[in-house]
Design a protein around this motif. Structure first.
Motif, PDB file in Angstrom:
ATOM      1  N   ARG A 233     -27.684 -49.897  -2.967  1.00 19.24           N
ATOM      2  CA  ARG A 233     -27.008 -50.564  -4.080  1.00 19.24           C
ATOM      3  C   ARG A 233     -25.831 -49.744  -4.615  1.00 19.24           C
ATOM      4  N   GLY A 234     -25.542 -48.585  -3.977  1.00 20.03           N
ATOM      5  CA  GLY A 234     -24.420 -47.766  -4.419  1.00 20.03           C
ATOM      6  C   GLY A 234     -24.718 -46.941  -5.648  1.00 20.03           C
ATOM      7  N   LEU A 235     -26.004 -46.657  -5.912  1.00 11.68           N
ATOM      8  CA  LEU A 235     -26.404 -45.897  -7.100  1.00 11.68           C
ATOM      9  C   LEU A 235     -26.751 -44.471  -6.685  1.00 11.68           C
ATOM     10  N   ALA A 236     -26.008 -43.497  -7.199  1.00 10.75           N
ATOM     11  CA  ALA A 236     -26.157 -42.113  -6.777  1.00 10.75           C
ATOM     12  C   ALA A 236     -27.420 -41.491  -7.357  1.00 10.75           C
ATOM     13  N   ILE A 237     -28.024 -40.600  -6.560  1.00 15.85           N
ATOM     14  CA  ILE A 237     -29.221 -39.859  -6.944  1.00 15.85           C
ATOM     15  C   ILE A 237     -28.860 -38.373  -6.939  1.00 15.85           C
ATOM     16  N   PRO A 238     -29.050 -37.631  -8.026  1.00 15.34           N
ATOM     17  CA  PRO A 238     -29.677 -38.026  -9.296  1.00 15.34           C
ATOM     18  C   PRO A 238     -28.677 -38.434 -10.376  1.00 15.34           C
ATOM     19  N   ASP A 239     -27.419 -38.659  -9.988  1.00 13.73           N
ATOM     20  CA  ASP A 239     -26.377 -38.924 -10.987  1.00 13.73           C
ATOM     21  C   ASP A 239     -26.736 -40.082 -11.899  1.00 13.73           C
ATOM     22  N   VAL A 240     -27.172 -41.211 -11.294  1.00  9.42           N
ATOM     23  CA  VAL A 240     -27.515 -42.399 -12.082  1.00  9.42           C
ATOM     24  C   VAL A 240     -29.010 -42.410 -12.390  1.00  9.42           C
ATOM     25  N   VAL A 241     -29.823 -42.197 -11.371  1.00 10.68           N
ATOM     26  CA  VAL A 241     -31.274 -42.205 -11.525  1.00 10.68           C
ATOM     27  C   VAL A 241     -31.869 -41.046 -10.726  1.00 10.68           C
ATOM     28  N   ALA A 242     -32.750 -40.277 -11.346  1.00 12.53           N
ATOM     29  CA  ALA A 242     -33.500 -39.242 -10.638  1.00 12.53           C
ATOM     30  C   ALA A 242     -34.734 -39.883  -9.994  1.00 12.53           C
ATOM     31  N   VAL A 243     -35.143 -39.350  -8.854  1.00 13.39           N
ATOM     32  CA  VAL A 243     -36.304 -39.889  -8.136  1.00 13.39           C
ATOM     33  C   VAL A 243     -37.227 -38.737  -7.751  1.00 13.39           C
ATOM     34  N   THR A 244     -38.528 -38.917  -7.970  1.00 16.76           N
ATOM     35  CA  THR A 244     -39.498 -37.890  -7.577  1.00 16.76           C
ATOM     36  C   THR A 244     -40.689 -38.548  -6.896  1.00 16.76           C
ATOM     37  N   GLY A 245     -41.443 -37.725  -6.156  1.00 15.36           N
ATOM     38  CA  GLY A 245     -42.608 -38.240  -5.445  1.00 15.36           C
ATOM     39  C   GLY A 245     -43.823 -37.360  -5.648  1.00 15.36           C
TER      40      GLY A 245
END
Length: 802
Positions: A233-245
């Motif tokens: 969707r063109g959404l940068a990580i972690p600039d726009v949303v951070a992701v963890t597992g």
């Protein structure tokens, strides 16, 4: 059998001779592989032996997975001294209490549970709660996030519930309200991660970066799906949303940016499991529950600089704990897509090499000093050599799979296994086939045959037809000593619900994907061998049978002619004017072998009009005789005053069960619908034949009535599942009854007529006079036939005229 040493209770406190069974899922994903390796290595250090029973989650609904679990019936005190159960991998589709009952079936074998607390069984648990609590606290305290979404694992799965509790408690302790709109239900798969993010954005209308700043996933697989979808969707990580597992899997470090995660503590779990199990075996006191810490592992996806990168930075640069916002989702999405989907098998090999190089701190230090660059180059050369070795191994295993699945002869299959498995670094293995295999996992076949045994790459001589032994021994006692203290991985061999046998592999053999692929490839090959053998045997029987039947052909043909003539003679004649309210036109074309079609049109002793249509399963003389029996019973029953179609069918079914099922020992079922005319165009009907077609004059189109009832000669009593129904024909309406010989008629191109085709054909000649219309439809259907009539064809037109 496997365990050849003295029993555990005779060994005192010395664990060196222990044989430990381990119950887990197939070694395909990183979690089962890692815990298996840690347990195996720890046991080998203690000079103990491991038998890993590689199955699937209990009661798995996916395909035929549950068939892999028949091997669990082999686990007992005769083949092992203790049992390690990887419960959290086996309970995805079963409750903890139900799984405990499964484990109790292994008593009195000492056992320990991993990942799930089971009453009465020492349990080693991951501190899922603290792991996620620390992760969420890090996002809040270091990155100042307050809008954090959470994707849960499989509903009611204990690990997932604990991880969710850690998330909610961390929010509570930091005074952040719980937002139900940011909580989603996943199932631990990458696809569910993609689906949950799509639901969050598209259905719940949550704007990334505004309504949620970070997403915490209950495992890395779901997190990888979130990464892919965000970048798509063109959404940068972690600039726009951070992701963890959670798990800190290998692939979580391969994707870009690498995932901040929680380390699954494989080594700690294995160590506690073995120590606890040994104490249990030796009668020592054990703790009921041991929790192993799951530490936070910082990577780039949360916005931090990974620890390994910070160590290589100048001292003054280490103070800044966050990354600059420079990630490019447009570039990284296709890269991650290829890594995660493994489009090219060698891609993950190269990624593994690069990760190994990045994590090799000695290489970085050596590379910075001119005098020691040669040592750095040696490390790099060794790594490249290993990488090419891994790539070559993948080529070997691919070619091995192609060879295995392409054979249909047992001797050829055994030759392929003898040569290819040692080439794939599997030096020790045994192939055992069940003597009388059944279907499903309810019962383990009593006997098996060892048909191939290889030790250190050398074939052990066996009898020509294998070595027969009790299956519960796993390996015949006569051969156990030949393999010494060998540890094994056991793979069930099955095809759909058909059990075949099992394969024992050296536990030190490579296993990433290989075991799973071998199980499927060898199973498919064995089933092919079996089917070919059965086909050859059947062909031989047919040849012998045909020889016996040569002199019988004329007699059988004469019998068929008699049956066909008898069938035609019993069909109603001159029915066009049988009732003043209707114009009726019929035709029936019998098959080369009598097909059992039934239809009748008559007035009973009370002058009431009855119709009937049906079809007996099968072809030949017996279906024809059954059809005649039903017709006779039907006519006889109509003498009963007030008898309805439902009542008649209940009695007909009862007679069929007695005569056809009990006396003739035949399972032929029959579809049948009966009609009783009540006057004024209204019919009472019951049964279960094909859908009714009514060509309505008013709308110049068809009404289709679905029949709901019961077939005859399937159950003893159909009175509770069949009822009378009404239909009414207006003047000009045409009721069309037919059998499947009509709708299944095939034209010269192999296209079946079908119900829609029949409707089209009738409308083609409508509104011609009924007899003429029937004749044209009949001619069209017959002209479609490309050879001998394979099934009876019956067509009945009833048009209301008064």
């Amino acid at each position: 059998m496997i365990k050849t040493e003295s029993k555990a209770n005779d060994r005192g406190s010395e664990p060196g001779n222990y044989t430990i069974a381990m119950l887990g899922t197939n070694l395909y994903f990183e979690n089962p592989i890692s815990i298996f390796e840690e347990v195996r290595n720890s046991l080998h250090q203690k000079k103990c032996r491991l038998i890993y029973f590689s199955g699937e989650s209990i009661d798995s609904p996916w395909g035929f997975d549950k068939q892999a679990n028949i091997q669990y019936h082999m686990i007992n005190k005769e083949i092992a001294d203790g049992l390690i159960v990887v419960s959290n991998l086996l309970t995805s589709f079963i409750s903890n209490s139900e799984f405990r009952d499964v484990c109790m079936g292994f008593s009195p074998l000492p056992m320990v549970s991993l990942g799930v607390a089971l009453d009465g069984i020492p349990s080693i648990l991951i501190d899922n709660f603290s792991g996620i609590y620390g992760l969420v606290s890090h996002l809040i305290e270091t990155h100042h996030f307050s809008k954090i979404a959470f994707i849960k694992g499989i509903a009611m799965h204990e690990d997932g519930e604990e991880r969710f509790s850690g998330y909610t408690q961390a929010l509570l302790d930091h005074s952040i309200p719980l937002d139900e709109g940011l909580i989603l239900q996943g199932n631990y798969t990458r696809e569910s991660g993609i689906a949950c993010l799509s639901e969050l954005i598209d259905k719940r209308k949550k704007i990334p970066g505004k309504h949620f700043e970070a997403i915490v996933c209950a495992n890395d697989y779901m997190a990888s799906g979130v990464v892919l979808e965000l970048q798509k969707r063109g959404l940068a990580i972690p600039d726009v949303v951070a992701v963890t597992g959670f798990d800190n899997t290998f692939f979580s470090r391969c994707i870009i940016p690498s995932l901040t995660s929680v380390q699954y503590p494989y080594k700690g779990i294995a160590s506690h499991a073995i120590d606890t199990l040994f104490n249990k075996i030796e009668g020592k006191k054990t703790e009921e529950i041991i929790r192993v810490q799951a530490p936070l592992v910082i990577h780039a996806s949360c916005g931090c600089i990974p620890v390994r990168v910070k160590r290589s930075l100048p001292d003054q640069s280490r103070k800044d704990a966050t990354l600059p916002r420079t990630s490019s989702p447009e570039f990284f999405h296709p890269v991650n897509q290829k890594i995660l989907e493994s489009i090219r098998p060698t891609l993950l090999i190269w990624e593994k090499a690069l990760i190994g190089l990045q994590q090799n701190s000695r290489w970085r230090l050596l590379a910075q000093e001119d005098s020691k660059k040669h040592e750095a180059w040696k490390i790099l050369a060794d790594l490249a050599t290993q990488t090419f070795h891994d790539a070559n191994y993948h080529t070997i295993t691919f070619n091995m799979g192609s060879s295995i699945t392409s054979t249909l002869e047992m001797e050829q299959l055994l030759q392929i296994l003898k040569s290819t498995l040692p080439a794939a670094q599997i030096k020790n293995f045994c192939l055992c086939l069940y003597k009388n295999p059944g279907k499903g996992t309810a019962q383990l076949p009593e006997e098996s045959s060892l048909i191939l045994a290889v030790r250190q790459g050398e074939v052990i001589p066996l009898p020509e037809k294998g070595f027969l032994f009790p299956t519960i021994q796993i390996i015949p006692e006569e051969f156990s000593s030949k393999f010494g203290r060998q540890s094994w991985v056991m793979l069930s061999l099955f095809f759909h619900d058909q059990q075949l046998g099992y394969l024992l592999l050296d536990s030190d053999s490579p296993h990433e994907n290989l075991h799973y692929n071998l199980r499927n490839q060898i199973s498919s090959a064995l089933m092919g061998v079996r089917l070919l053998d059965e086909m050859n045997l059947a062909n031989e029987k047919i040849r012998n049978f045909n020889e016996k039947l040569k002199d019988e052909n004329l007699r059988i043909k004469a019998e068929m002619d008699v049956a066909r003539n008898l069938q035609m003679s019993l069909l109603p004649q001159d029915v066009q004017d049988i009732h003043q309210d209707f114009d009726i036109s019929t035709f029936m074309l019998p098959a080369e072998e009598v097909g059992g079609d039934y239809f009748d049109i008559f007035r009973d002793d009370n002058n009431v009009l009855w119709l009937g249509i049906g079809d007996v399963s099968g072809h030949g003389l017996k279906p024809g005789l059954i059809m005649m029996m039903v017709q006779t019973i039907h006519v006889a029953l109509t003498t009963i005053v007030g008898n309805s179609p439902r009542d008649a069918l209940v009695i007909i079914n009862r007679v069929m069960r007695k005569n056809v099922f009990s006396r003739m020992k035949q399972n032929n079922y029959m579809t049948c619908t009966l009609f009783k005319y009540l006057g004024d165009g209204t019919f009472l009907y019951a049964g279960a034949h094909l859908d009714l077609l009514i060509l309505r004059k008013k709308i110049q189109d068809f009404e289709t009535i679905q029949i709901k009832g019961a077939w005859l000669n399937v159950v003893d009593d159909i009175s509770g599942i069949i009822q009378d129904n009404n239909l009414k024909l207006e003047i000009g309406d045409i009721l069309i009854l037919y059998t499947d010989g009509i709708t299944e008629a095939v034209d010269h191109q192999g296209k079946m007529l079908g119900l829609d085709g029949l409707k089209t054909l009738v409308k083609k000649y409508y509104p011609s006079p009924l007899g003429q219309m029937k004749k044209k439809v009949q001619e069209d259907i017959i002209s479609r036939n490309t050879g001998n009539i394979k099934d009876d064809m019956t067509l009945v037109f009833i048009q209301r005229i008064n």
